[in-house]
Motif scaffolding. Sequence first.
Motif: not given
Length: 217
Positions: A49-53, A70-72, A84-91
């Motif tokens: 079920g994962g965890v909050d990223r 993340g910037n690198t 890369f769209r890390f801001e979209k990843i919730e889990r």
Amino acid sequence: MQLDVVSDTVCPWCYIGKKRLDQALAMHGGDNITLAWRPFQLDASIPEGGVDRKAYMEKKFGAERAKAAGNTIRELGEAAGITFRFEKIERSPNTLDSHRLVRWAGTGGCQNEMVDILFRRYFEDGEDVGSHDVLLDAANEAGMDVEIVRDLLLKDADKELIRREDALARQMGIQGVPSFVINSQWVMVGAQEPETLVRMFDKLLAREAEEARTATS
């Protein structure tokens, strides 16, 4: 030449390494190279079920370090053709089931494509690749039999096999991914530049050809 790529489906460096490998194979032609993807779980302790990223990354790296990393990765990703769209990843998911799917895709002849699909869905679309619904959509996108995949996911099919392959990689001394294992003998660690990979392919294929000539002379 057998080329095994050890990676995790939520490893951004592995996604960059995949794009660079694709470039290298295109430059080289890929002749006489058999490619297979092997599992490695960066964190097998993540629950089903994962965890909050965001919380997970800040706990693991610290807020500032996670942001800088993340910037690198974004910059290197852009150079490789990745947004890369890390801001979209919730889990942050447990990746065991995604590795099972990659393995089954190998049987279906679409493993390389499946690896691309899972990377894209996680890092660019922000989808949870620990979710069975997402994995079934990925299987459908790759042209696999979704009902067979659904049945396998509901069972424990190949879970222990994935764990054993992960353990074998660690026994070989692999601690970071991506790692490129050539003919089960040589290991290159990290997202290598395409030119570096091509030189490696040329050198080892030339060695194989020489050994074959020697054996038949």
